[in-house]
Scaffold this active site. Structure first.
Site, mmCIF file in Angstrom:
data_model
loop_
_atom_site.group_PDB
_atom_site.id
_atom_site.type_symbol
_atom_site.label_atom_id
_atom_site.label_comp_id
_atom_site.label_asym_id
_atom_site.label_seq_id
_atom_site.Cartn_x
_atom_site.Cartn_y
_atom_site.Cartn_z
ATOM 1 N N GLY A 21 0.759 -1.186 -0.139
ATOM 2 C CA GLY A 21 -0.007 0.006 -0.094
ATOM 3 C C GLY A 21 0.715 1.147 0.012
ATOM 4 N N ALA A 22 1.918 1.192 -0.849
ATOM 5 C CA ALA A 22 3.061 2.360 -0.813
ATOM 6 C C ALA A 22 2.643 3.357 -1.826
ATOM 7 C CB ALA A 22 4.394 1.651 -1.001
ATOM 8 N N ASN A 23 1.428 3.568 -2.419
ATOM 9 C CA ASN A 23 1.284 4.729 -3.426
ATOM 10 C C ASN A 23 0.563 5.931 -2.610
ATOM 11 O OD1 ASN A 23 -1.178 2.475 -3.372
ATOM 12 N ND2 ASN A 23 -2.212 4.257 -4.233
ATOM 13 N N GLY A 25 -0.438 7.913 1.440
ATOM 14 C CA GLY A 25 -0.365 8.082 3.045
ATOM 15 C C GLY A 25 0.818 7.610 3.731
ATOM 16 N N GLY A 27 2.415 4.498 3.682
ATOM 17 C CA GLY A 27 2.984 3.546 2.922
ATOM 18 C C GLY A 27 3.928 4.377 2.049
ATOM 19 N N SER A 150 -3.385 -0.296 14.774
ATOM 20 C CA SER A 150 -3.997 0.913 14.909
ATOM 21 C C SER A 150 -4.661 0.923 16.491
ATOM 22 C CB SER A 150 -5.428 1.302 14.147
ATOM 23 O OG SER A 150 -6.475 2.006 14.548
ATOM 24 N N TYR A 175 -13.497 -2.973 11.337
ATOM 25 C CA TYR A 175 -12.261 -2.652 10.968
ATOM 26 C C TYR A 175 -11.364 -2.771 12.329
ATOM 27 C CZ TYR A 175 -8.365 0.848 10.755
ATOM 28 O OH TYR A 175 -6.962 1.446 10.546
HETATM 29 N N1 LIG Z 1 -4.019 7.159 8.796
HETATM 30 C C1 LIG Z 1 -4.359 6.891 10.138
HETATM 31 O O1 LIG Z 1 -4.736 7.719 10.906
HETATM 32 C C2 LIG Z 1 -4.380 5.461 10.695
HETATM 33 C C3 LIG Z 1 -4.532 5.164 11.971
HETATM 34 C C4 LIG Z 1 -4.403 3.968 12.365
HETATM 35 C C5 LIG Z 1 -3.904 2.879 11.661
HETATM 36 N N2 LIG Z 1 -3.621 3.368 10.345
HETATM 37 C C6 LIG Z 1 -3.204 2.159 9.253
HETATM 38 O O2 LIG Z 1 -2.044 2.674 8.430
HETATM 39 C C7 LIG Z 1 -2.246 1.808 7.212
HETATM 40 C C8 LIG Z 1 -2.110 2.663 5.992
HETATM 41 O O3 LIG Z 1 -3.257 3.572 5.823
HETATM 42 P P1 LIG Z 1 -2.828 4.865 5.556
HETATM 43 O O4 LIG Z 1 -3.541 5.886 6.659
HETATM 44 O O5 LIG Z 1 -1.802 5.360 4.721
HETATM 45 O O6 LIG Z 1 -4.280 5.064 4.242
HETATM 46 P P2 LIG Z 1 -4.184 5.348 2.724
HETATM 47 O O7 LIG Z 1 -3.659 6.490 2.493
HETATM 48 O O8 LIG Z 1 -5.646 5.226 2.209
HETATM 49 O O9 LIG Z 1 -3.300 4.103 2.316
HETATM 50 C C9 LIG Z 1 -3.905 2.824 2.078
HETATM 51 C C10 LIG Z 1 -2.908 2.090 1.161
HETATM 52 O O10 LIG Z 1 -3.535 0.710 1.179
HETATM 53 C C11 LIG Z 1 -3.855 0.199 -0.066
HETATM 54 N N3 LIG Z 1 -4.870 -0.858 -0.001
HETATM 55 C C12 LIG Z 1 -6.204 -0.599 0.017
HETATM 56 N N4 LIG Z 1 -6.844 -1.742 -0.037
HETATM 57 C C13 LIG Z 1 -6.024 -2.590 -0.546
HETATM 58 C C14 LIG Z 1 -5.949 -3.975 -1.153
HETATM 59 N N5 LIG Z 1 -7.149 -4.673 -1.389
HETATM 60 N N6 LIG Z 1 -4.587 -4.478 -1.659
HETATM 61 C C15 LIG Z 1 -3.654 -3.751 -1.763
HETATM 62 N N7 LIG Z 1 -3.518 -2.461 -1.171
HETATM 63 C C16 LIG Z 1 -4.766 -1.939 -0.582
HETATM 64 C C17 LIG Z 1 -4.291 1.643 -0.740
HETATM 65 O O11 LIG Z 1 -4.241 1.480 -1.855
HETATM 66 P P3 LIG Z 1 -5.470 2.270 -3.021
HETATM 67 O O12 LIG Z 1 -4.756 3.617 -2.954
HETATM 68 O O13 LIG Z 1 -5.305 1.703 -4.257
HETATM 69 O O14 LIG Z 1 -6.662 2.302 -2.409
HETATM 70 C C18 LIG Z 1 -3.356 2.501 -0.222
HETATM 71 O O15 LIG Z 1 -2.000 2.442 -0.864
HETATM 72 C C19 LIG Z 1 -3.610 0.950 7.202
HETATM 73 O O16 LIG Z 1 -3.121 -0.326 7.688
HETATM 74 C C20 LIG Z 1 -4.336 1.794 8.377
HETATM 75 O O17 LIG Z 1 -5.023 0.728 9.082
HETATM 76 C C21 LIG Z 1 -3.948 4.337 9.932
#
Ligand SMILES: NC(=O)c1ccc[n+]([C@@H]2O[C@H](COP(=O)([O-])OP(=O)(O)OC[C@H]3O[C@@H](n4cnc5c(N)ncnc54)[C@H](OP(=O)(O)O)[C@@H]3O)[C@@H](O)[C@H]2O)c1
Length: 304
Positions: A21-23, A25, A27, A150, A175
């Protein structure tokens, strides 16, 4: 560890990372910082276009960055097998796997293999990926598996009697289940590698509340609006949010079986510090049960 920042990352030349998921946030920020510090980084993304755009962004900042992408859909076990097979069938090294990708609060949906989408993406896909890559990872240099959970894991439990939410589904409860599963998995992996004497660290991280696409891509209705406001008012930047998983991935002081989160009020923002998982998430019997169920559902074992 006081006020640890990305400036503390040592030269990572010669080390290879896979970040799911590195494109977007956290990642993306993780991959960007690793690449800027000399690491070879494989980004996984759901499409070629997203992968290429992310690689181009990193290279525009660090032209010599050793970055590439591959397509991986964690919600589809066939995609996970194809991705892992391409790595294990090549000479590509994986010293560190960062299990980062995630989805939050979508309406109920089932994956191609019939699993609830958050449990499938956030837990089962990463479980299978880690298992399929494990023989490669264990040969790595300072080998690590970093799992991103999380604060929401605290309200979680595993719905062993209704894993797909057919009887009762709430986006948040499922979730929480998936993020609770992340903690159970990472701690169980730590116990199992220690028992087997395998030099792989299994380290947990969470980013507090960080403004990314997570809060707006899958939620619907009022929840989406609240999340949008929360991102403006409460959240820290994705760059800050990525620090805990970066610490877990590279710092010599990050310990296997430990959990790193932000040091600010309520662990919502700040610099990495060691934090405590919810007591229920440290239960070894629940972790064993989830591990065996995950092996059964994915058909992937770890061979130890
Ligand atoms: N942001 C927060 O406040 C927060 C808080 C607690 C935990 N987290 C955790 O942090 C991690 C990263 O999340 P983020 O906040 O950076 O969110 P994000 O910006 O939405 O990034 C999520 C990444 O996961 C990818 N993804 C989603 N569904 C997928 C699938 N079926 N197969 C492969 N990749 C998939 C997305 O791809 P697409 O771009 O194609 O959708 C995107 O690259 C997650 O595990 C999340 O639960 C985040």
């Amino acid at each position: 560890m006081d006020r640890w920042t990305a400036a503390r990352i040592k030269d990572q030349s010669g080390r290879s990372f896979v970040v799911t998921g590195a494109n977007s946030g956290l990642g993306f920020e993780t991959a960007r910082q690793l690449a800027a510090h000399g690491a070879r980084v494989m980004l996984t993304t759901r499409s070629e276009a997203k992968g290429q755009a992310a690689v181009d962004r990193i290279k525009s900042e660090s032209p010599d960055a050793l970055v590439e992408f591959r397509v991986l859909d964690l919600a589809d076990l066939d995609s996970v097998r194809a991705f892992a097979g391409a790595i294990t069938g090549s000479a590509i090294a994986v010293d560190v796997l960062v299990n980062n990708a995630g989805v939050m609060f979508p309406p109920r949906a089932l994956t191609r293999q019939g699993f609830e989408s958050q449990f499938a993406t956030n837990h089962l896909g990463h479980f299978a990926l880690t298992g399929l890559l494990f023989d490669t990872i264990r040969r790595g240099n300072d080998a690590r598996v970093v799992t991103v959970s999380s604060l929401e894991h605290r309200g979680g439990s595993i719905h062993f009697d209704d894993l797909t939410g057919v009887r009762s589904y709430s986006p948040r409860a499922f979730y929480r289940q998936s993020k609770f599963a992340n903690v159970l998995f990472a701690l169980e992996l730590d116990r199992r590698v220690r028992a087997a004497g395998i030099p792989v660290r299994s380290v947990l991280a969470h980013p507090g509340w960080s403004a990314t696409n997570l809060q707006t891509s899958a939620p619907t209705g009022v929840m989406k609006q609240l999340m949008r406001i929360g991102n403006r008012v409460l959240a820290q930047s994705a760059e800050m949010g990525a620090l805990c998983q970066l610490y877990a991935a590279v710092d010599p002081g990050a310990e296997s079986g430990s959990f790193y989160g932000p040091d600010g009020l309520g662990e919502l923002r700040g610099h990495p510090t060691r934090v405590r998982p919810a007591p229920s998430a440290t239960d070894a019997e629940t972790a064993r049960r989830l591990w065996e169920l995950s092996e059964e559902l994915t058909g992937v074992g770890f061979g130890f």
